[in-house]
Write a protein that holds these residues in place. Structure first.
Motif, mmCIF file in Angstrom:
data_model
loop_
_atom_site.group_PDB
_atom_site.id
_atom_site.type_symbol
_atom_site.label_atom_id
_atom_site.label_comp_id
_atom_site.label_asym_id
_atom_site.label_seq_id
_atom_site.Cartn_x
_atom_site.Cartn_y
_atom_site.Cartn_z
ATOM 1 N N LYS A 80 40.125 25.990 18.901
ATOM 2 C CA LYS A 80 39.214 25.030 19.521
ATOM 3 C C LYS A 80 37.850 25.659 19.746
ATOM 4 C CE LYS A 80 42.742 22.310 21.815
ATOM 5 N NZ LYS A 80 43.255 21.793 23.067
ATOM 6 N N VAL A 81 37.832 26.980 19.948
ATOM 7 C CA VAL A 81 36.597 27.708 20.210
ATOM 8 C C VAL A 81 36.601 28.969 19.359
ATOM 9 C CG1 VAL A 81 35.245 28.897 21.983
ATOM 10 C CG2 VAL A 81 36.562 26.891 22.595
ATOM 11 N N ASP A 82 35.452 29.305 18.812
ATOM 12 C CA ASP A 82 35.318 30.540 18.055
ATOM 13 C C ASP A 82 35.549 31.719 19.010
ATOM 14 O OD1 ASP A 82 34.630 32.491 16.170
ATOM 15 O OD2 ASP A 82 32.488 32.330 16.660
ATOM 16 N N PRO A 83 36.455 32.653 18.686
ATOM 17 C CA PRO A 83 36.743 33.774 19.595
ATOM 18 C C PRO A 83 35.512 34.602 19.954
ATOM 19 C CG PRO A 83 38.348 33.704 17.815
ATOM 20 C CD PRO A 83 37.302 32.690 17.502
ATOM 21 N N LYS A 84 34.590 34.783 19.001
ATOM 22 C CA LYS A 84 33.376 35.559 19.300
ATOM 23 C C LYS A 84 32.507 34.830 20.320
ATOM 24 C CE LYS A 84 33.055 37.925 14.885
ATOM 25 N NZ LYS A 84 32.234 38.121 13.678
ATOM 26 N N GLU A 85 32.387 33.524 20.175
ATOM 27 C CA GLU A 85 31.586 32.746 21.120
ATOM 28 C C GLU A 85 32.234 32.746 22.504
ATOM 29 O OE1 GLU A 85 28.494 30.823 22.714
ATOM 30 O OE2 GLU A 85 28.595 31.729 20.727
ATOM 31 N N ALA A 86 33.560 32.649 22.564
ATOM 32 C CA ALA A 86 34.264 32.681 23.850
ATOM 33 C C ALA A 86 34.018 34.011 24.560
ATOM 34 C CB ALA A 86 35.757 32.463 23.634
ATOM 35 N N ARG A 87 34.012 35.103 23.812
ATOM 36 C CA ARG A 87 33.747 36.426 24.386
ATOM 37 C C ARG A 87 32.322 36.488 24.931
ATOM 38 N NH1 ARG A 87 34.925 40.018 19.932
ATOM 39 N NH2 ARG A 87 36.506 38.497 19.839
ATOM 40 N N ARG A 88 31.360 35.925 24.189
ATOM 41 C CA ARG A 88 29.972 35.904 24.666
ATOM 42 C C ARG A 88 29.845 35.123 25.973
ATOM 43 N NH1 ARG A 88 28.773 34.318 19.232
ATOM 44 N NH2 ARG A 88 28.448 36.203 18.026
ATOM 45 N N VAL A 89 30.508 33.982 26.051
ATOM 46 C CA VAL A 89 30.462 33.150 27.258
ATOM 47 C C VAL A 89 31.065 33.902 28.441
ATOM 48 C CG1 VAL A 89 31.380 31.044 28.313
ATOM 49 C CG2 VAL A 89 30.416 30.980 26.014
ATOM 50 N N ALA A 93 29.097 35.070 31.850
ATOM 51 C CA ALA A 93 29.584 34.610 33.151
ATOM 52 C C ALA A 93 29.860 35.786 34.085
ATOM 53 C CB ALA A 93 30.852 33.783 32.971
ATOM 54 N N HIS A 94 30.282 36.908 33.516
ATOM 55 C CA HIS A 94 30.624 38.070 34.343
ATOM 56 C C HIS A 94 29.377 38.839 34.754
ATOM 57 C CE1 HIS A 94 32.059 42.157 35.258
ATOM 58 N NE2 HIS A 94 33.110 41.520 35.735
ATOM 59 N N GLY A 95 28.337 38.739 33.971
ATOM 60 C CA GLY A 95 27.110 39.458 34.301
ATOM 61 C C GLY A 95 26.905 40.626 33.368
ATOM 62 N N ARG A 104 29.485 48.031 40.790
ATOM 63 C CA ARG A 104 28.899 46.975 41.583
ATOM 64 C C ARG A 104 29.542 46.990 42.966
ATOM 65 N NH1 ARG A 104 28.825 43.256 37.510
ATOM 66 N NH2 ARG A 104 26.650 43.252 37.059
ATOM 67 N N SER A 105 28.744 46.904 44.013
ATOM 68 C CA SER A 105 29.326 46.873 45.354
ATOM 69 C C SER A 105 29.950 45.484 45.580
ATOM 70 C CB SER A 105 28.264 47.148 46.426
ATOM 71 O OG SER A 105 27.254 46.183 46.341
ATOM 72 N N PRO A 106 31.069 45.448 46.282
ATOM 73 C CA PRO A 106 31.724 44.156 46.513
ATOM 74 C C PRO A 106 30.829 43.237 47.331
ATOM 75 C CG PRO A 106 32.914 45.955 47.628
ATOM 76 C CD PRO A 106 31.776 46.551 46.900
ATOM 77 N N LYS A 107 30.816 41.968 46.959
ATOM 78 C CA LYS A 107 29.984 40.998 47.671
ATOM 79 C C LYS A 107 30.662 40.616 48.978
ATOM 80 C CE LYS A 107 27.936 39.020 43.568
ATOM 81 N NZ LYS A 107 27.724 37.830 42.765
ATOM 82 N N THR A 108 29.883 40.518 50.012
ATOM 83 C CA THR A 108 30.425 40.111 51.312
ATOM 84 C C THR A 108 29.945 38.709 51.609
ATOM 85 O OG1 THR A 108 28.546 41.129 52.424
ATOM 86 C CG2 THR A 108 30.538 42.453 52.239
#
Length: 109
Positions: A80-89, A93-95, A104-108
């Motif tokens: 349904k989705v190209d695996p390379k595009e899913a990895r990019r998304v 999303a993760h930053g 990264r310090s945990p967000k409070t």
């Protein structure tokens, strides 16, 4: 279990959705093909839908491939989705990735 000379045992596996697996073990006549194994399994009704493929032990195989004793026939759904595009998304999303050793310090809240 050793098969008789005139039959082979194969496993047919299909995943209708994420984290769902349907499998069946069949006894087929010697010389049976991948297509006959899929049809005998009744995991997919009729002919495979457009974009679907079959394989044996993780390797794509044409439907007229003859199965051997102990083969695992796999039915692959269309992507349904190209695996390379899913990895990019997921990456976006993760930053951005931080250099090695920097965390990264945990967000409070």
């Amino acid at each position: 279990m050793v098969p008789a000379d005139d039959c082979v045992w194969v496993e047919v596996v299909y995943s209708p959705g994420p984290r769902q697996v349907s499998r069946t073990v069949l006894s087929l006549p010697a010389g049976a093909t991948v297509a006959q194994a899929v049809q005998a399994s009744a995991l997919v009704e009729g002919v495979l839908p457009q974009g679907w493929h079959v394989g044996v032990w993780g390797r794509k195989a044409p439907p007229d491939t003859v199965v051997r004793h102990g083969d695992r026939v796999e039915i692959y759904r269309a992507l349904k989705v190209d695996p390379k595009e899913a990895r990019r998304v997921r990456y976006r999303a993760h930053g951005e990735k931080l250099p090695k050793g920097i965390h990264r310090s945990p967000k409070t809240a």
